[in-house]
Design a protein around this motif. Structure first.
Motif, short mmCIF file in Angstrom:
data_model
loop_
_atom_site.label_atom_id
_atom_site.label_comp_id
_atom_site.label_asym_id
_atom_site.label_seq_id
_atom_site.Cartn_x
_atom_site.Cartn_y
_atom_site.Cartn_z
N SER A 236 -13.77 -18.85 -34.98
CA SER A 236 -12.63 -19.73 -34.71
C SER A 236 -13.11 -20.86 -33.79
O SER A 236 -14.07 -20.70 -33.04
CB SER A 236 -11.49 -18.95 -34.04
N TYR A 253 -9.46 -24.94 -35.43
CA TYR A 253 -8.41 -25.52 -34.61
C TYR A 253 -9.02 -26.61 -33.77
O TYR A 253 -10.23 -26.65 -33.54
CB TYR A 253 -7.72 -24.46 -33.73
N ASP A 254 -8.17 -27.58 -33.39
CA ASP A 254 -8.65 -28.73 -32.60
C ASP A 254 -8.52 -28.42 -31.11
O ASP A 254 -7.60 -27.74 -30.68
CB ASP A 254 -7.85 -29.98 -32.94
#
Length: 254
Positions: A236, A253-254
């Motif tokens: 992740s 994810y940012d």
């Protein structure tokens, strides 16, 4: 203290030097046979009336009398021909009463007092003050897998839960029951319920290899293998894994 009873038996007589009885002879009572003995004057007759001397009856017998109030077992009487020992005639009765008494030596009460904070018999309760070390088992410094600190077995001799001298714990139940149940109680999420460390056991060691936290979170330093996981890897973050393999999962994810 109680007075002991003397005289009044067929063998208690006042005699002269030839062994003949002396009716009405007057005798004295002493606490020993030596010249340094003390005369006993705190005496009573059989009815409790104080007397100072003994007076033989008209047959020469020494009447029953009570000795001094100090539980004396033996006295010496002198009717003019030397002192003769008299042993209390109630010694047998007192011995029988002593043997039948519940705790004649107070050793049971003493033992109960000393053992109040030790391991109780089955069904008892053991109060444990804060900081008290209850039981210590001193084991060999070298590994010993043949001795036990705790050994549980069935009536037929089958081994069940054991704690060996080397610290290993074997959990085996009698019947189909959970061999280990751990209650989390008031554990907060950040406290481990199970903490396996690379070193001596500790609830707070930073060398944890495997943890189950109070909220159910599982932390492990190594890989988790299971038949339904296979060899997949989970990543992740904002960037893809540098060397992806088939089956890898990447949650971006940012």
């Amino acid at each position: 203290m109680a007075r002991n009873l003397y005289g009044g038996t067929a063998s208690d007589v006042a005699e002269d030097i030839d062994g003949k009885r002396i009716p009405g002879a007057v005798g004295t009572v002493w606490d020993g046979p030596s010249d340094g003995a003390t005369q006993m004057t705190d005496l009573t007759d059989a009815d409790g009336v104080p007397i100072i001397q003994l007076v033989a009856d008209n047959r020469g017998f020494v009447p029953a009398f009570y000795g001094p109030p100090d539980d004396t077992e033996r006295l010496w009487v002198d009717f003019g021909v030397g002192r003769v020992a008299l042993v209390s005639v109630t010694v047998g009765d007192r011995l029988k009463a002593h043997q039948r008494a519940l705790d004649p030596h107070q050793d049971r009460a003493y033992t109960d007092e000393r053992l109040v904070n030790y391991m109780p018999v089955g069904g008892g309760e053991l109060p444990m003050p804060t900081g008290r070390q209850w039981l210590s088992a001193v084991v060999p410094d070298q590994a010993d897998t043949s001795g036990y600190v705790l050994y549980l077995k069935t009536a037929s001799g089958v081994e069940k839960t054991r704690i060996r001298n080397n610290g290993a714990i074997y959990l085996d139940t009698v019947g189909k029951y959970a061999p280990l149940c751990i209650g989390a109680g008031d554990y907060s999420p950040g406290n481990p319920v199970i903490n396996i460390v690379n070193g001596p056991a500790s609830p707070t060691s930073e060398l944890a290899l495997f943890q189950v936290m109070g909220d159910g979170t599982v932390n492990t330093k190594g890989k988790v293998n299971a038949s339904n996981i296979g060899t997949s890897r989970l990543f992740s973050g904002p960037n893809a894994p540098a060397s992806p393999r088939p089956g890898d999962v990447w949650v971006q994810y940012d």
